[in-house]
Scaffold this active site. Sequence first.
Site, PDB file in Angstrom:
ATOM      1  N   GLY A  16       6.410 -12.002  25.452  1.00  0.00           N
ATOM      2  CA  GLY A  16       6.612 -13.409  25.118  1.00  0.00           C
ATOM      3  C   GLY A  16       7.718 -13.999  25.964  1.00  0.00           C
ATOM      4  N   ALA A  20      12.534 -17.346  22.422  1.00  0.00           N
ATOM      5  CA  ALA A  20      12.990 -16.049  21.908  1.00  0.00           C
ATOM      6  C   ALA A  20      12.939 -14.975  22.992  1.00  0.00           C
ATOM      7  CB  ALA A  20      12.136 -15.635  20.708  1.00  0.00           C
ATOM      8  N   GLY A  21      11.806 -14.881  23.693  1.00  0.00           N
ATOM      9  CA  GLY A  21      11.662 -13.832  24.705  1.00  0.00           C
ATOM     10  C   GLY A  21      12.627 -14.012  25.861  1.00  0.00           C
ATOM     11  N   PHE A 132      18.479 -35.436  10.975  1.00  0.00           N
ATOM     12  CA  PHE A 132      17.228 -34.694  10.813  1.00  0.00           C
ATOM     13  C   PHE A 132      17.092 -34.359   9.332  1.00  0.00           C
ATOM     14  CE2 PHE A 132      14.271 -32.183  13.598  1.00  0.00           C
ATOM     15  CZ  PHE A 132      14.210 -33.106  14.618  1.00  0.00           C
ATOM     16  N   GLN A 257       4.698 -24.081   7.191  1.00  0.00           N
ATOM     17  CA  GLN A 257       5.210 -25.446   7.074  1.00  0.00           C
ATOM     18  C   GLN A 257       4.221 -26.455   7.655  1.00  0.00           C
ATOM     19  OE1 GLN A 257       8.724 -27.088   9.550  1.00  0.00           O
ATOM     20  NE2 GLN A 257       9.435 -26.906   7.448  1.00  0.00           N
ATOM     21  N   HIS A 259       4.104 -30.120   8.950  1.00  0.00           N
ATOM     22  CA  HIS A 259       4.989 -31.210   9.353  1.00  0.00           C
ATOM     23  C   HIS A 259       4.342 -32.511   8.883  1.00  0.00           C
ATOM     24  CE1 HIS A 259       7.375 -33.890  11.773  1.00  0.00           C
ATOM     25  NE2 HIS A 259       8.106 -32.882  12.205  1.00  0.00           N
ATOM     26  N   LEU A 269       2.133 -33.542  17.154  1.00  0.00           N
ATOM     27  CA  LEU A 269       3.365 -33.849  16.442  1.00  0.00           C
ATOM     28  C   LEU A 269       3.999 -35.151  16.908  1.00  0.00           C
ATOM     29  CD1 LEU A 269       5.431 -32.456  14.449  1.00  0.00           C
ATOM     30  CD2 LEU A 269       6.772 -32.074  16.495  1.00  0.00           C
ATOM     31  N   GLU A 272      10.129 -35.436  14.040  1.00  0.00           N
ATOM     32  CA  GLU A 272      10.923 -35.916  12.909  1.00  0.00           C
ATOM     33  C   GLU A 272      12.016 -36.875  13.384  1.00  0.00           C
ATOM     34  OE1 GLU A 272      11.544 -32.982   9.976  1.00  0.00           O
ATOM     35  OE2 GLU A 272      13.623 -33.572   9.656  1.00  0.00           O
ATOM     36  N   ARG A 303      10.726 -31.186   4.784  1.00  0.00           N
ATOM     37  CA  ARG A 303       9.348 -31.417   5.231  1.00  0.00           C
ATOM     38  C   ARG A 303       8.301 -31.105   4.170  1.00  0.00           C
ATOM     39  NH1 ARG A 303      10.034 -29.006  11.359  1.00  0.00           N
ATOM     40  NH2 ARG A 303      11.193 -30.814  12.088  1.00  0.00           N
ATOM     41  N   HIS A 376       2.495 -26.523  11.238  1.00  0.00           N
ATOM     42  CA  HIS A 376       3.543 -26.630  12.245  1.00  0.00           C
ATOM     43  C   HIS A 376       4.286 -25.330  12.496  1.00  0.00           C
ATOM     44  CE1 HIS A 376       6.418 -28.676  14.704  1.00  0.00           C
ATOM     45  NE2 HIS A 376       7.425 -28.428  13.894  1.00  0.00           N
ATOM     46  N   GLU A 409       9.494 -17.196  16.369  1.00  0.00           N
ATOM     47  CA  GLU A 409       8.613 -17.608  15.283  1.00  0.00           C
ATOM     48  C   GLU A 409       7.724 -16.479  14.752  1.00  0.00           C
ATOM     49  OE1 GLU A 409       6.935 -21.483  15.819  1.00  0.00           O
ATOM     50  OE2 GLU A 409       5.553 -21.209  14.137  1.00  0.00           O
ATOM     51  N   ARG A 420      11.356 -24.181   6.381  1.00  0.00           N
ATOM     52  CA  ARG A 420      12.378 -24.291   7.421  1.00  0.00           C
ATOM     53  C   ARG A 420      12.889 -25.719   7.554  1.00  0.00           C
ATOM     54  NH1 ARG A 420      12.145 -26.044  12.771  1.00  0.00           N
ATOM     55  NH2 ARG A 420       9.886 -26.101  12.920  1.00  0.00           N
ATOM     56  N   SER A 425      14.677 -23.893  14.127  1.00  0.00           N
ATOM     57  CA  SER A 425      13.898 -22.774  14.651  1.00  0.00           C
ATOM     58  C   SER A 425      14.207 -22.477  16.114  1.00  0.00           C
ATOM     59  CB  SER A 425      12.406 -22.992  14.455  1.00  0.00           C
ATOM     60  OG  SER A 425      11.947 -23.963  15.327  1.00  0.00           O
TER      61      SER A 425
HETATM   62  C1  LIG Z   1       5.163 -29.699  18.757  1.00  0.00           C
HETATM   63  C2  LIG Z   1       6.330 -28.873  18.285  1.00  0.00           C
HETATM   64  C3  LIG Z   1       7.599 -29.420  18.219  1.00  0.00           C
HETATM   65  C4  LIG Z   1       8.669 -28.646  17.780  1.00  0.00           C
HETATM   66  N1  LIG Z   1       9.908 -29.220  17.725  1.00  0.00           N
HETATM   67  C5  LIG Z   1      10.971 -28.444  17.355  1.00  0.00           C
HETATM   68  C6  LIG Z   1      12.287 -28.998  17.350  1.00  0.00           C
HETATM   69  O1  LIG Z   1      12.516 -30.150  17.708  1.00  0.00           O
HETATM   70  N2  LIG Z   1      13.314 -28.184  16.966  1.00  0.00           N
HETATM   71  C7  LIG Z   1      13.127 -26.889  16.585  1.00  0.00           C
HETATM   72  O2  LIG Z   1      14.107 -26.201  16.250  1.00  0.00           O
HETATM   73  N3  LIG Z   1      11.885 -26.345  16.590  1.00  0.00           N
HETATM   74  C8  LIG Z   1      10.811 -27.090  16.972  1.00  0.00           C
HETATM   75  N4  LIG Z   1       9.556 -26.532  16.982  1.00  0.00           N
HETATM   76  C9  LIG Z   1       9.399 -25.102  16.682  1.00  0.00           C
HETATM   77  C10 LIG Z   1       9.872 -24.270  17.869  1.00  0.00           C
HETATM   78  O3  LIG Z   1       9.572 -24.933  19.066  1.00  0.00           O
HETATM   79  C11 LIG Z   1       9.203 -22.906  17.905  1.00  0.00           C
HETATM   80  O4  LIG Z   1       9.307 -22.269  16.651  1.00  0.00           O
HETATM   81  C12 LIG Z   1       9.868 -22.008  18.953  1.00  0.00           C
HETATM   82  O5  LIG Z   1       9.918 -22.657  20.199  1.00  0.00           O
HETATM   83  C13 LIG Z   1       9.115 -20.693  19.077  1.00  0.00           C
HETATM   84  O6  LIG Z   1       9.620 -19.970  20.164  1.00  0.00           O
HETATM   85  P1  LIG Z   1       9.074 -18.505  20.439  1.00  0.00           P
HETATM   86  O7  LIG Z   1       9.821 -17.991  21.615  1.00  0.00           O
HETATM   87  O8  LIG Z   1       9.134 -17.715  19.183  1.00  0.00           O
HETATM   88  O9  LIG Z   1       7.513 -18.678  20.772  1.00  0.00           O
HETATM   89  P2  LIG Z   1       6.715 -19.529  21.887  1.00  0.00           P
HETATM   90  O10 LIG Z   1       7.555 -20.505  22.599  1.00  0.00           O
HETATM   91  O11 LIG Z   1       5.492 -20.015  21.209  1.00  0.00           O
HETATM   92  O12 LIG Z   1       6.305 -18.429  22.954  1.00  0.00           O
HETATM   93  C14 LIG Z   1       5.376 -17.411  22.665  1.00  0.00           C
HETATM   94  C15 LIG Z   1       5.234 -16.526  23.888  1.00  0.00           C
HETATM   95  O13 LIG Z   1       4.502 -15.368  23.549  1.00  0.00           O
HETATM   96  C16 LIG Z   1       3.542 -15.093  24.538  1.00  0.00           C
HETATM   97  N5  LIG Z   1       2.443 -14.361  23.873  1.00  0.00           N
HETATM   98  C17 LIG Z   1       1.869 -14.631  22.679  1.00  0.00           C
HETATM   99  N6  LIG Z   1       0.923 -13.717  22.413  1.00  0.00           N
HETATM  100  C18 LIG Z   1       0.908 -12.840  23.448  1.00  0.00           C
HETATM  101  C19 LIG Z   1       0.147 -11.679  23.754  1.00  0.00           C
HETATM  102  N7  LIG Z   1      -0.799 -11.218  22.934  1.00  0.00           N
HETATM  103  N8  LIG Z   1       0.387 -11.048  24.925  1.00  0.00           N
HETATM  104  C20 LIG Z   1       1.326 -11.509  25.793  1.00  0.00           C
HETATM  105  N9  LIG Z   1       2.081 -12.606  25.543  1.00  0.00           N
HETATM  106  C21 LIG Z   1       1.880 -13.243  24.380  1.00  0.00           C
HETATM  107  C22 LIG Z   1       3.143 -16.455  25.087  1.00  0.00           C
HETATM  108  O14 LIG Z   1       2.652 -16.319  26.396  1.00  0.00           O
HETATM  109  C23 LIG Z   1       4.483 -17.190  25.040  1.00  0.00           C
HETATM  110  O15 LIG Z   1       5.197 -16.947  26.239  1.00  0.00           O
HETATM  111  C24 LIG Z   1       8.465 -27.300  17.409  1.00  0.00           C
HETATM  112  C25 LIG Z   1       7.202 -26.745  17.484  1.00  0.00           C
HETATM  113  C26 LIG Z   1       6.137 -27.532  17.892  1.00  0.00           C
HETATM  114  C27 LIG Z   1       4.774 -26.913  17.889  1.00  0.00           C
END
Ligand SMILES: Cc1cc2nc3c(=O)[nH]c(=O)nc-3n(C[C@H](O)[C@H](O)[C@H](O)COP(=O)(O)OP(=O)(O)OC[C@H]3O[C@@H](n4cnc5c(N)ncnc54)[C@H](O)[C@@H]3O)c2cc1C
Length: 622
Positions: A16, A20-21, A132, A257, A259, A269, A272, A303, A376, A409, A420, A425
């Site tokens: 990922g 996070a990654g 927020f 959640q 939204h 989206l 907010e 939310r 969401h 996430e 949340r 997040s």
């Molecule tokens: C439209 C929208 C708006 C948001 N706005 C906010 C905000 O304003 N503030 C806030 O705090 N949060 C917000 N969030 C939530 C927040 O953005 C996410 O929870 C957070 O970015 C998740 O990050 P992540 O690194 O866990 O996952 P992601 O950014 O989703 O990354 C997942 C990664 O995993 C990889 N992956 C997945 N499955 C596999 C697999 N099987 N093999 C190899 N790679 C894989 C993908 O390629 C990707 O690189 C929002 C979410 C959305 C959808």
Amino acid sequence: MSPKQLETHYDAIIVGAGAAGLSASLGLLRSEAYERMRGDGREPRILVLSKLQPLRSHTGSAEGGIAASLGNIEHDDWHWHLYDTIKGGDWLVDQDMAAILAEHAPATVIGLEHDGVAFSRTEDGRIAQRLFGGHTVEFGRQPVHRTAYAADRIGHQILHSLWQQCVREGIEFAEEWYVSDLVVERDDAGAAHARGLVVLDTHTGKVHGIEADTIMLATGGAGRLFHTTSNSWDLTGDGMALALDAGLQLEDIEFVQFHPTGLAHTGILLSEAARGEGGRLLNADGEHFMDRYAPGHGDLAARDVVSRSIMAEVDAGRGVADPKDPDGPRDCVWLDLRAVGHDVLEKRLPEVCATVRQYAGRDPSRDLIPIKPTAHYTMGGIPIAADGNVYEWTGDARRPVEGLYAAGECSCVSVHGANRLGANSLLDACLFGTRAGEAMASRIEGTAPHDDATAAIPSVADAANLRRRAVDSLLTSAASTEPSDDDAGAGEDNAYRLMADLGAIMERHAAVRCDHDGLIKALHAIECELVPRAERLTAHSDTAAYNQEITAILEARHLLTVAQAMLSAADARHESRGALFRRDFPERDDKGFLAHSMTGPDRVVSWQPVAITDYPPKSRTY
Ligand SMILES: Cc1cc2nc3c(=O)[nH]c(=O)nc-3n(C[C@H](O)[C@H](O)[C@H](O)COP(=O)(O)OP(=O)(O)OC[C@H]3O[C@@H](n4cnc5c(N)ncnc54)[C@H](O)[C@@H]3O)c2cc1C
């Protein structure tokens, strides 16, 4: 950036490349343990695997901001942030973990600034902060400007900055490689050890088994479970399903959640921040109804509260139809941004304005905007400790899974509880991602460097062979499949249709509100119709290279695995809390269910106590 040839063994693999990654990668490389290893002449082999090109990760879509008690606009205190997080989560939050989140939030935001995030600024040049939902001063007294933002493109800023730092550090990425299996072995005492991954190179269609001493899952959420979602299409719960398929558990997976402000019909989206900047929700009578449901907090109530209030208005016949489909269902309400003013809209909410213009054909400074709740965020996920180490709940104690980490996430460190708070997040993903990376570095330092002459691990090779045969059979059946008259036959059916059908079932029975009968109907439909269909799916082209249908089939199966765990956990919780509203158990029941659900691959649910350190549960109405 993609390596031509991957190694067969790595010291660490991070799956990922979202917030996070990437944070974990940087946390690992910048850690003291890593420095020491390099000082001793040891160069650990580290790889980031991503099914997407990293800059397409959903993190890039985050709009509103990231929460931290910087106090740049008005006085703030991390204890208030902690309290709001606990209360917003309806007391299902592990308070020791939330304390880490709130206390280290300001340093996390400053760290992002140093990594290049171009935050919006106050007049005197400090990081700007906005209102927020659910964030307050003095334990709920009144809303506070706590969310640091970059117009409404915070995720884009964070993703690009972290990725550029990773590129600068020379981190090796394998882009568009899909992880299909996590290999976990158990020792004689039953303890689990992560051994490696099975990965599909989507460019060639070749399947590889890769061993790793430490593995991190940072695969994001599972919004695609629902028809109406703000999530990008890649959010198919892969990491969660990988954990379940490897015999591990998910924590609090029943909490999804919704939204409140998804744009009608699309689910896209509208941040907010739109309400933070003064947007209001109106029903068909033009009434500003949130004052009735959450006096004093109105549109900026948490939310879950706002989403349920919208649905209550719709149920009471005060919903509106999408103007694009005036004869369609009256299942929306209006978002009114007219009073915000053209200049503020363009300066602080450019993405919201562009989305409304492009997808609804409306002008936010003049027109009302039709919105409805949209799936969401998955509060639950792979259970982790404060250092990101995945654990299992054995019934009375936690048992770590050796070498396995998670963050973001897909994980659950229990800071969001049952609901949340907005802007928490990205903070969770960056902060706990970094911590997990540091912990991985310490673990690598504590293990002997890998000897390339060591024999291959049989369980990894076996899992790769199994998957290779399965992928081959999807392709060979494609070559031999004749179109069938049977609608659900292998020739006619496809993964995209299956995902759409799953989305409709989940939306009907598990979105915003649910009850036992609906949950059982959904489970039955998945078990008896969708799972057999998924087993019969084949590709429609026998070309292995760039065959996206192979990935889609694996994703659809992962979604079904997560859906079954989610529905089972929702059915086991006989109460309403946070984002889970059970029509048949409308009250919160702290005596029976102030506990984390732990759902295993057999869908048996056990319960883990919640860590309550400072704030005993109180009632929560907004
Ligand atoms: C439209 C929208 C708006 C948001 N706005 C906010 C905000 O304003 N503030 C806030 O705090 N949060 C917000 N969030 C939530 C927040 O953005 C996410 O929870 C957070 O970015 C998740 O990050 P992540 O690194 O866990 O996952 P992601 O950014 O989703 O990354 C997942 C990664 O995993 C990889 N992956 C997945 N499955 C596999 C697999 N099987 N093999 C190899 N790679 C894989 C993908 O390629 C990707 O690189 C929002 C979410 C959305 C959808």
